[in-house]
Design a protein around this motif. Structure first.
Motif, mmCIF file in Angstrom:
data_model
loop_
_atom_site.group_PDB
_atom_site.id
_atom_site.type_symbol
_atom_site.label_atom_id
_atom_site.label_comp_id
_atom_site.label_asym_id
_atom_site.label_seq_id
_atom_site.Cartn_x
_atom_site.Cartn_y
_atom_site.Cartn_z
ATOM 1 N N ALA A 107 0.830 -1.206 0.000
ATOM 2 C CA ALA A 107 0.000 0.000 0.000
ATOM 3 C C ALA A 107 0.861 1.252 0.000
ATOM 4 C CB ALA A 107 -0.934 -0.012 1.202
ATOM 5 N N GLU A 108 1.960 1.235 0.759
ATOM 6 C CA GLU A 108 2.823 2.414 0.849
ATOM 7 C C GLU A 108 3.743 2.542 -0.352
ATOM 8 O OE1 GLU A 108 3.164 2.862 5.722
ATOM 9 O OE2 GLU A 108 4.780 1.855 4.615
ATOM 10 N N ALA A 109 4.217 1.410 -0.872
ATOM 11 C CA ALA A 109 5.164 1.457 -1.995
ATOM 12 C C ALA A 109 4.473 1.640 -3.339
ATOM 13 C CB ALA A 109 6.007 0.178 -2.013
ATOM 14 N N GLY A 110 3.214 1.223 -3.447
ATOM 15 C CA GLY A 110 2.459 1.438 -4.674
ATOM 16 C C GLY A 110 2.496 0.301 -5.670
ATOM 17 N N SER A 111 3.299 -0.728 -5.421
ATOM 18 C CA SER A 111 3.333 -1.879 -6.331
ATOM 19 C C SER A 111 3.928 -3.075 -5.607
ATOM 20 C CB SER A 111 4.166 -1.565 -7.580
ATOM 21 O OG SER A 111 5.551 -1.505 -7.278
ATOM 22 N N PHE A 112 3.657 -4.268 -6.150
ATOM 23 C CA PHE A 112 4.217 -5.486 -5.575
ATOM 24 C C PHE A 112 5.736 -5.522 -5.769
ATOM 25 C CE2 PHE A 112 -0.200 -6.859 -6.552
ATOM 26 C CZ PHE A 112 -0.592 -7.189 -5.265
ATOM 27 N N ARG A 113 6.184 -5.031 -6.914
ATOM 28 C CA ARG A 113 7.632 -5.041 -7.190
ATOM 29 C C ARG A 113 8.366 -4.141 -6.209
ATOM 30 N NH1 ARG A 113 9.673 -3.801 -13.185
ATOM 31 N NH2 ARG A 113 8.738 -5.870 -13.444
ATOM 32 N N ALA A 114 7.863 -2.917 -6.016
ATOM 33 C CA ALA A 114 8.524 -1.985 -5.097
ATOM 34 C C ALA A 114 8.488 -2.509 -3.661
ATOM 35 C CB ALA A 114 7.861 -0.613 -5.178
ATOM 36 N N ALA A 115 7.370 -3.121 -3.278
ATOM 37 C CA ALA A 115 7.268 -3.688 -1.940
ATOM 38 C C ALA A 115 8.251 -4.838 -1.752
ATOM 39 C CB ALA A 115 5.842 -4.171 -1.682
ATOM 40 N N ALA A 116 8.386 -5.673 -2.753
ATOM 41 C CA ALA A 116 9.334 -6.788 -2.676
ATOM 42 C C ALA A 116 10.760 -6.279 -2.490
ATOM 43 C CB ALA A 116 9.235 -7.646 -3.932
ATOM 44 N N ALA A 117 11.101 -5.188 -3.201
ATOM 45 C CA ALA A 117 12.444 -4.622 -3.074
ATOM 46 C C ALA A 117 12.670 -4.087 -1.659
ATOM 47 C CB ALA A 117 12.630 -3.505 -4.106
ATOM 48 N N ARG A 118 11.668 -3.424 -1.096
ATOM 49 C CA ARG A 118 11.810 -2.894 0.261
ATOM 50 C C ARG A 118 11.981 -4.013 1.283
ATOM 51 N NH1 ARG A 118 7.529 2.029 1.485
ATOM 52 N NH2 ARG A 118 8.049 3.361 -0.299
ATOM 53 N N LEU A 119 11.247 -5.101 1.069
ATOM 54 C CA LEU A 119 11.232 -6.195 2.047
ATOM 55 C C LEU A 119 12.337 -7.210 1.821
ATOM 56 C CD1 LEU A 119 7.373 -6.737 2.036
ATOM 57 C CD2 LEU A 119 8.715 -5.834 3.942
ATOM 58 N N GLY A 120 13.037 -7.100 0.689
ATOM 59 C CA GLY A 120 14.069 -8.083 0.372
ATOM 60 C C GLY A 120 13.497 -9.450 0.022
ATOM 61 N N ARG A 121 12.300 -9.458 -0.583
ATOM 62 C CA ARG A 121 11.637 -10.702 -0.989
ATOM 63 C C ARG A 121 11.495 -10.719 -2.507
ATOM 64 N NH1 ARG A 121 8.237 -12.584 3.260
ATOM 65 N NH2 ARG A 121 9.121 -11.894 5.235
ATOM 66 N N VAL A 122 11.183 -11.885 -3.056
ATOM 67 C CA VAL A 122 10.875 -11.959 -4.476
ATOM 68 C C VAL A 122 9.426 -11.513 -4.669
ATOM 69 C CG1 VAL A 122 12.556 -13.768 -4.941
ATOM 70 C CG2 VAL A 122 10.217 -14.392 -4.312
ATOM 71 N N GLN A 123 9.132 -10.972 -5.841
ATOM 72 C CA GLN A 123 7.799 -10.412 -6.076
ATOM 73 C C GLN A 123 6.708 -11.465 -5.972
ATOM 74 O OE1 GLN A 123 7.542 -7.969 -9.597
ATOM 75 N NE2 GLN A 123 5.303 -8.090 -9.671
ATOM 76 N N SER A 124 7.009 -12.663 -6.430
ATOM 77 C CA SER A 124 5.983 -13.713 -6.394
ATOM 78 C C SER A 124 5.591 -14.069 -4.967
ATOM 79 C CB SER A 124 6.494 -14.964 -7.125
ATOM 80 O OG SER A 124 7.691 -15.445 -6.513
ATOM 81 N N ALA A 125 6.563 -14.010 -4.044
ATOM 82 C CA ALA A 125 6.264 -14.313 -2.639
ATOM 83 C C ALA A 125 5.335 -13.247 -2.044
ATOM 84 C CB ALA A 125 7.556 -14.397 -1.838
ATOM 85 N N VAL A 126 5.556 -11.993 -2.416
ATOM 86 C CA VAL A 126 4.699 -10.914 -1.919
ATOM 87 C C VAL A 126 3.291 -11.068 -2.486
ATOM 88 C CG1 VAL A 126 4.330 -8.415 -1.904
ATOM 89 C CG2 VAL A 126 6.636 -9.345 -1.578
ATOM 90 N N SER A 127 3.201 -11.326 -3.796
ATOM 91 C CA SER A 127 1.885 -11.488 -4.434
ATOM 92 C C SER A 127 1.123 -12.657 -3.817
ATOM 93 C CB SER A 127 2.056 -11.721 -5.937
ATOM 94 O OG SER A 127 2.670 -10.612 -6.544
ATOM 95 N N HIS A 128 1.838 -13.770 -3.564
ATOM 96 C CA HIS A 128 1.211 -14.957 -2.970
ATOM 97 C C HIS A 128 0.718 -14.640 -1.552
ATOM 98 C CE1 HIS A 128 0.404 -19.164 -2.147
ATOM 99 N NE2 HIS A 128 1.129 -19.065 -1.030
ATOM 100 N N ALA A 129 1.533 -13.906 -0.770
ATOM 101 C CA ALA A 129 1.161 -13.582 0.606
ATOM 102 C C ALA A 129 -0.084 -12.705 0.642
ATOM 103 C CB ALA A 129 2.325 -12.893 1.317
ATOM 104 N N ILE A 130 -0.164 -11.742 -0.275
ATOM 105 C CA ILE A 130 -1.339 -10.856 -0.315
ATOM 106 C C ILE A 130 -2.587 -11.660 -0.699
ATOM 107 C CG2 ILE A 130 -2.383 -8.858 -1.433
ATOM 108 C CD1 ILE A 130 -0.127 -8.176 0.507
ATOM 109 N N ALA A 131 -2.433 -12.576 -1.664
ATOM 110 C CA ALA A 131 -3.564 -13.413 -2.070
ATOM 111 C C ALA A 131 -4.043 -14.276 -0.904
ATOM 112 C CB ALA A 131 -3.166 -14.289 -3.255
ATOM 113 N N LYS A 132 -3.103 -14.824 -0.124
ATOM 114 C CA LYS A 132 -3.477 -15.629 1.038
ATOM 115 C C LYS A 132 -4.202 -14.780 2.088
ATOM 116 C CE LYS A 132 -2.498 -19.284 2.242
ATOM 117 N NZ LYS A 132 -3.322 -20.525 2.265
ATOM 118 N N LEU A 133 -3.721 -13.547 2.293
ATOM 119 C CA LEU A 133 -4.354 -12.660 3.259
ATOM 120 C C LEU A 133 -5.782 -12.324 2.815
ATOM 121 C CD1 LEU A 133 -4.109 -10.941 5.837
ATOM 122 C CD2 LEU A 133 -3.118 -9.111 4.439
#
Length: 301
Positions: free
Chosen positions: A17-43
């Motif tokens: 929400a703060e970064a504006g995209s899954f890619r930017a959020a993944a970079a901030r968190l040090g995760r791969v984008q697919s892991a972030v997308s999967h986590a949001i879908a699970k939530l």
């Protein structure tokens, strides 16, 4: 089920929400984008609602996602604060105490509190800086300081916990020989605007080009209270100084109050001073000792 909500997934939701995209959020968190997308879908599955509208170029918060964002932010702040408190209880005495002080706050009070802290914790090194306006808050947000002394109500952040210390009287003053000192009051804003105003500039980005307490279109912007004090004493213009800094010159007649009600009764307004720290950063014994000593000193007559 709500009981299965993951703090990690909530943190990913907030970051997207703060970064504006899954890619930017993944970079901030040090995760791969697919892991972030999967986590949001699970939530979203756990909550039974869509948090993001993915139909556009970038994910946009749905109305449901927007409604839950403040709750998620509050939960994470409270969890971070609990973890910080636990670390503070677990850890020993700090190697160094880093402190940023608003230039409007009396340095003698800071020195007295630090001296008291050093008697109890003589091994703790001290790193002290003075900054204006948004500087003390920025130092906390950027993790350059463990503690900051903040003056005024213009700068707040939900990540920062503050405790009130005392009020700092801000007084509009001018050199005794300046034309404003010769004019019979009360002066209105137009009369003040005819003369150069000495103002403090903000090295941080928090004011976002806002002028705080600026009345005159003609200004001299300075980087510290000492130089501001000197420029006012020299007769260059008028400005507001903390009462503790102006008191001696007012008493001996080198400075005069600007006779106006535009900046408070008798050109004087109180500004509350606070000691602040990050909710997610533990305060060690030395920092707690300093904060307690400063609060007690501020409460004394």
């Amino acid at each position: 089920m709500l009981d299965s909500l993951s703090l990690d997934r909530m943190r990913m939701f907030l970051t997207v929400a703060e970064a504006g995209s899954f890619r930017a959020a993944a970079a901030r968190l040090g995760r791969v984008q697919s892991a972030v997308s999967h986590a949001i879908a699970k939530l979203e599955d756990e909550l039974g609602i869509a948090l993001f509208d993915r139909s556009g170029h970038k994910p946009a918060l749905t109305s449901e996602g927007q409604a839950l964002l403040s709750n998620v932010r509050d939960v994470l702040l409270r969890v971070d604060a609990m973890r910080a408190r636990a670390r503070g209880l677990r850890d020993g005495v700090e190697l160094e105490l880093s402190l940023t002080v608003d230039v409007l706050f009396p340095p003698l009070l800071v020195g007295a509190a630090l001296a008291e802290m050093s008697q109890t914790y003589p091994s703790v090194a001290i790193r002290l800086s003075a900054e204006a306006l948004g500087g003390p808050i920025t130092a906390l947000l950027e993790k350059r300081s463990q503690l900051s002394i903040i003056v005024g109500e213009s700068f707040r952040d939900p990540r920062i916990a503050v405790d009130a210390l005392t009020a700092i009287d801000m007084i509009a003053v001018v050199a005794a020989a300046h034309p404003l000192a010769q004019q019979a009051g009360p002066l209105d804003a137009a009369a003040l605007a005819d003369h150069l105003q000495i103002v403090q500039f903000d090295r941080s980005s928090l004011t976002d080009q806002r002028d705080i307490g600026v009345i005159s279109p003609r200004t001299c912007r300075v980087g510290g209270q000492d130089i501001k004090h000197a420029m006012i004493l020299a007769g260059l213009g008028w400005g507001r100084l903390p009462g503790w800094l102006a008191a001696e010159d007012l008493a001996n007649g080198r400075l005069a109050r600007v006779e106006t009600g535009v900046l408070g009764r008798r050109a004087q307004l109180p500004a509350e001073a606070y000691v602040g720290h990050r909710l997610d950063a533990p305060l060690g014994p030395a920092a707690r000792s300093f904060a307690a000593a400063l609060a007690r000193l501020c409460a004394e007559p």
